[in-house]
Design an enzyme around this catalytic site. Structure first.
Site, short mmCIF file in Angstrom:
data_model
loop_
_atom_site.label_atom_id
_atom_site.label_comp_id
_atom_site.label_asym_id
_atom_site.label_seq_id
_atom_site.Cartn_x
_atom_site.Cartn_y
_atom_site.Cartn_z
N ARG A 121 32.85 6.82 -21.11
CA ARG A 121 31.89 7.62 -21.76
C ARG A 121 32.01 9.05 -21.25
O ARG A 121 32.42 9.28 -20.10
CB ARG A 121 30.14 7.29 -21.45
N GLU A 176 29.97 12.74 -21.41
CA GLU A 176 28.71 13.23 -21.88
C GLU A 176 28.48 14.63 -21.19
O GLU A 176 28.56 14.79 -20.07
CB GLU A 176 27.56 12.26 -21.14
N HIS A 223 15.41 11.45 -21.79
CA HIS A 223 15.27 11.08 -23.19
C HIS A 223 14.25 11.79 -23.82
O HIS A 223 12.97 11.62 -23.75
CB HIS A 223 15.38 9.68 -23.48
N HIS A 247 23.94 0.15 -19.19
CA HIS A 247 22.95 0.73 -18.19
C HIS A 247 23.11 -0.15 -16.61
O HIS A 247 22.30 -0.56 -16.09
CB HIS A 247 21.73 0.46 -18.88
N ASP A 274 27.43 8.13 -14.34
CA ASP A 274 26.51 8.82 -15.28
C ASP A 274 25.42 8.98 -14.38
O ASP A 274 24.51 8.35 -14.04
CB ASP A 274 26.15 7.83 -16.36
N ASP A 299 22.10 15.49 -17.35
CA ASP A 299 22.59 14.17 -17.77
C ASP A 299 24.05 14.47 -18.19
O ASP A 299 24.39 14.82 -19.07
CB ASP A 299 21.81 13.67 -18.84
N ASP A 345 0.76 -1.18 -0.07
CA ASP A 345 0.04 -0.06 -0.03
C ASP A 345 0.73 1.28 0.00
O ASP A 345 0.41 2.48 0.32
CB ASP A 345 -0.99 0.04 1.13
N HIS A 388 26.02 2.42 -28.96
CA HIS A 388 24.58 3.46 -28.64
C HIS A 388 24.97 4.81 -29.38
O HIS A 388 25.91 4.81 -30.27
CB HIS A 388 24.52 3.82 -26.89
N TYR A 417 33.45 0.89 -25.14
CA TYR A 417 33.45 -0.13 -23.97
C TYR A 417 33.95 -1.33 -24.27
O TYR A 417 33.47 -1.97 -25.47
CB TYR A 417 31.88 -0.25 -23.65
N GLU A 464 27.52 12.56 -26.11
CA GLU A 464 27.98 11.39 -25.21
C GLU A 464 28.68 10.23 -25.80
O GLU A 464 28.29 8.96 -25.62
CB GLU A 464 26.95 10.93 -24.05
N HIS A 467 20.97 12.60 -27.41
CA HIS A 467 19.58 12.36 -27.32
C HIS A 467 18.89 13.79 -26.83
O HIS A 467 19.59 14.51 -26.29
CB HIS A 467 18.98 11.65 -26.29
#
Ligand code: GLY
Ligand code: MN
Ligand code: MN
Length: 439
Positions: A407, A409, A354, A236, A253, A264, A32, A343, A381, A377, A347
């Site tokens: 990465r 970004e 996004h 991710h 990130d 971001d 709940d 990737h 990898y 970005e 974006h």
């Protein structure tokens, strides 16, 4: 005063129309207890209203153009769950021409659908119950053709208008997004200064998110990614539960949500404060690519051309480093770069991390426009486990690069003069990072 976004929406829709835009529903987390409520992005964009159980009805040709259905004031409920604007607040504080309790919506729906020739409603975006309610009402009105009823003949998805509006940010939105970017950038700087071998990934996550909240952000704009060593090669990675080891890189990130808008940012830095030679090789290539793409941003540049540019720089660099073998042109044709750069370059960014909006028109990549905010970005990898790299088992990947994920970004606003980097407060130059971490 009506939000300028609502005024503009009314200007863009068919005059003889009604738009029905529902708020987001509460979502159960367990038993709940609910998740912290987050308003539907389109609803928030148009109304600024942040409560659940609400519906906005917009009728541009009528005297009362903006109606809100909301939860009525309820002392008992408010003692448990907090203040409600109620119908009075919807008019006084959110500029609704009139407001009704949410439970009156069903009864008023037939009236609202009788007359306008166009209905703006996004099927599939709200709940199945809401969709059914609209369908049932339309069906019943169509069946009653011996009565003087005129249900809308045309149904249009309002997101075709709203999402295009959301692509271009106005001055007020840019100011908010700059603050969202500043808070996140400062949090990244704090993280860089504190990281050391032996810490846990979740400690870094906690530090970032404490900084966000402490500085007025409502929280993260997405689940933070804090990946040490090989974890940085999982795009991710959000479990954030491993220990930071001496000699590894850390990929962070994380972005803040401030007044409903996202930032971001990704930075990758050495856990012990000094990049190794192999880490430098990869880092410098990704940074060169990222800066060159940012340089290329200007009104008119096609988004796909930015991506292509990033692929060219990274592929040529990977050939030089021995990660890929062969003619860069051919490697690009065969998409071999996707083994390590899988990737997109970036974006749109806004209320959603996004963000909404189209990237293609008639199959053609869209040119950048003044007022767009997007991320740049690129990343590389190289999984520590070659069986996880397509073709990796058959390739001689230099061992020194295994387990490195990088990465970088930033968030950029497209201006007449090119990109304005909103996230400039957090360093990405290798020497600057090392100097900051040495302090
Ligand atoms: N953090 C999500 C992204 O970078 O797109
Ligand atoms: Mn991003
Ligand atoms: Mn990101």
């Amino acid at each position: 005063m009506l939000k300028p976004q609502l005024v503009e929406f009314m200007r863009r829709v068919d005059k003889n129309s009604v738009a029905i835009i529902p708020a987001a529903r509460e979502a159960v987390r367990s038993h709940d207890t609910n998740y912290r409520y987050r308003q539907n992005s389109d609803f928030f964009y148009l109304t600024g209203f942040e409560e659940p159980d609400a519906i906005a009805v917009i009728t541009p040709s009528q005297e009362k153009k903006f109606t809100l259905f909301v939860r009525p004031r309820d002392l008992e409920q408010e003692i448990w769950n907090g203040y409600r604007a109620g119908v009075e607040g919807a008019v006084a504080d959110y500029s609704a021409d009139e407001a009704f309790p949410i439970n009156d919506f069903d009864e008023k729906l037939s009236e609202m659908l009788d007359g306008p020739s166009v209905l703006y409603y996004a099927f599939g975006h709200s709940t199945p119950e809401m969709d059914q309610k609209i369908i049932r009402q339309l069906t019943s009105m169509r069946e009653s053709n011996r009565k003087p009823l005129e249900p809308p003949a045309t149904i249009v998805d309002p997101t075709s208008i709203l999402h295009e509006m959301r692509v271009l940010k106005n001055a007020e939105e840019v100011e908010i997004m700059q603050r969202a970017a500043d808070i996140a950038a400062e949090a990244h700087v704090e993280a860089m200064k504190s990281v050391h071998p032996g810490m846990m990934e979740y400690e870094v996550e906690a530090m970032l998110e404490a900084y966000f909240r402490k500085h007025g952000a409502s929280g993260s704009s997405y689940t933070s990614i804090v990946g040490a060593g090989g974890n940085a090669t999982v795009l991710h990675y959000i479990s954030n539960q491993d220990q930071l080891r001496d000699g590894d890189l850390l990929l962070v990130d994380a972005g803040a949500e401030y007044k409903g808008y996202a930032s971001d940012i990704t930075r990758t830095f050495p856990i012990n404060g000094k990049f190794s030679q192999a880490q430098r090789d990869i880092y410098d290539l990704v940074l060169k690519c990222q800066m060159s793409c940012i340089d290329m941003v200007r009104p008119g540049v096609r988004l796909e051309d930015l991506k292509t540019h990033s692929i060219e720089i990274l592929t040529e660099g990977m050939v030089e480093l021995g990660l890929l073998k062969g003619d860069p042109k051919k490697l690009i044709e065969e998409k071999k770069y996707m083994q390590f750069y899988m990737h997109n370059l970036g974006h749109y960014l806004g209320i959603d991390v996004h963000d909404a909006g189209r990237y293609y028109f008639n199959g053609e990549s869209r040119p950048a426009e003044v007022g767009m905010v997007m991320t740049i970005e690129p990343g590389l990898y190289i999984s520590p486990d070659t069986s996880r790299i397509p073709d990796g088992l058959n390739k001689e990947i230099p061992e020194k690069y295994l387990g490195i994920g990088v990465r970088i970004e930033d968030d950029v606003l497209v201006t007449e003069k090119g990109a304005r980097v909103l996230t400039h407060k957090v360093p990405k130059d290798r020497e600057e990072i090392e100097a900051l971490m040495a302090k």
